[in-house]
Motif scaffolding. Sequence first.
Motif, PDB file in Angstrom:
ATOM      1  N   LYS A  27       0.823  -1.211   0.000  1.00  0.00           N
ATOM      2  CA  LYS A  27       0.000   0.000   0.000  1.00  0.00           C
ATOM      3  C   LYS A  27       0.855   1.258   0.000  1.00  0.00           C
ATOM      4  N   LEU A  28       1.897   1.247   0.807  1.00  0.00           N
ATOM      5  CA  LEU A  28       2.746   2.430   0.914  1.00  0.00           C
ATOM      6  C   LEU A  28       3.548   2.677  -0.357  1.00  0.00           C
ATOM      7  N   GLY A  33       3.782   5.534  -6.177  1.00  0.00           N
ATOM      8  CA  GLY A  33       3.879   5.400  -7.622  1.00  0.00           C
ATOM      9  C   GLY A  33       4.633   4.199  -8.132  1.00  0.00           C
ATOM     10  N   TYR A  34       4.978   3.265  -7.278  1.00  0.00           N
ATOM     11  CA  TYR A  34       5.694   2.082  -7.746  1.00  0.00           C
ATOM     12  C   TYR A  34       4.766   1.113  -8.479  1.00  0.00           C
ATOM     13  N   ILE A  49      -5.581  -8.704  -3.535  1.00  0.00           N
ATOM     14  CA  ILE A  49      -4.643  -7.590  -3.510  1.00  0.00           C
ATOM     15  C   ILE A  49      -4.537  -6.941  -4.879  1.00  0.00           C
ATOM     16  N   ARG A  50      -4.503  -7.774  -5.910  1.00  0.00           N
ATOM     17  CA  ARG A  50      -4.389  -7.222  -7.267  1.00  0.00           C
ATOM     18  C   ARG A  50      -5.630  -6.412  -7.638  1.00  0.00           C
ATOM     19  N   GLN A  55      -1.796  -0.724  -8.631  1.00  0.00           N
ATOM     20  CA  GLN A  55      -0.379  -0.703  -9.026  1.00  0.00           C
ATOM     21  C   GLN A  55       0.248  -2.092  -9.038  1.00  0.00           C
ATOM     22  N   VAL A  56      -0.469  -3.103  -8.548  1.00  0.00           N
ATOM     23  CA  VAL A  56       0.038  -4.476  -8.595  1.00  0.00           C
ATOM     24  C   VAL A  56      -0.125  -5.005 -10.013  1.00  0.00           C
TER      25      VAL A  56
END
Length: 263
Positions: A27-28, A33-34, A49-50, A55-56
């Motif tokens: 989350k962090l 932006g990763y 999670i995806r 972003q995953v």
Amino acid sequence: MPLNDINQEHWALITGATGGLGLEFCKLLAARGYRLIVTGMNTEKLAQIREEIKQVEMALAGDLTDPVCLANLIKTLNENGIKLEVLINNAGFGLFGDTLDQDTSENINLIDLNIRTLTALTLAIAKEMKARGSGYILNVASIAAFMPCPSLGIYAASKSYVLSFSEALHEELKTSGVHVTVLCPGPVKTGFWQRAGVADNNHFEFAFTPARAVAQCGLQAMFTNKTVVTYGWINKILVLTAQIAPRFLVRVISKKVLQSLKN
């Protein structure tokens, strides 16, 4: 490197991402932006999670203690031309109870995940980072790394390895542009305790620290190239005490504290 000075071209890999600290790291880093690659054993949680964290971009299910699975992970990165900016080795587990009463195969699996897998992945990624001249590695250990822990003996020993290995690698790479940091959290209320076989962990309620705050502390330390970081004043006192007190006293106190979990 400022935490907010990150664009979508930066990639991060988080192992053990399906809960606790791993999920908070996701989350962090996503908020910064990763583009994320996550691993875990639970396919349903990985899918969730995806779905929840856009972003995953890769969610890879599998047992990283399996050399084939680990090799496939590294192969996937290479085949897709992914150059990791961040590696977070968070996957790991412990077993609670008298060591000789525990299942030997489970303890070997613990060593494989906490030590062998972490080492193999760190070395593979660190070599590429060093060649590129930049990168960040965060290895998750524990305050148990600083002391013998009867009833968590093999877990604590494995985390002592992570601490020593990470400190040494930090020194070797400190002028290369590659940052290596080891995070040593105290008790965090996560699935760790249930997996370890502790039915009631309320004895540690006074010392529990929030997973999000611990994850943020670890990331901040990693990005500022600190070597070792522990979150929370109670845990810092415990670590300092373990380093300066006689070893026999540390063993006795650790044993009494952990035995209270059996009651």
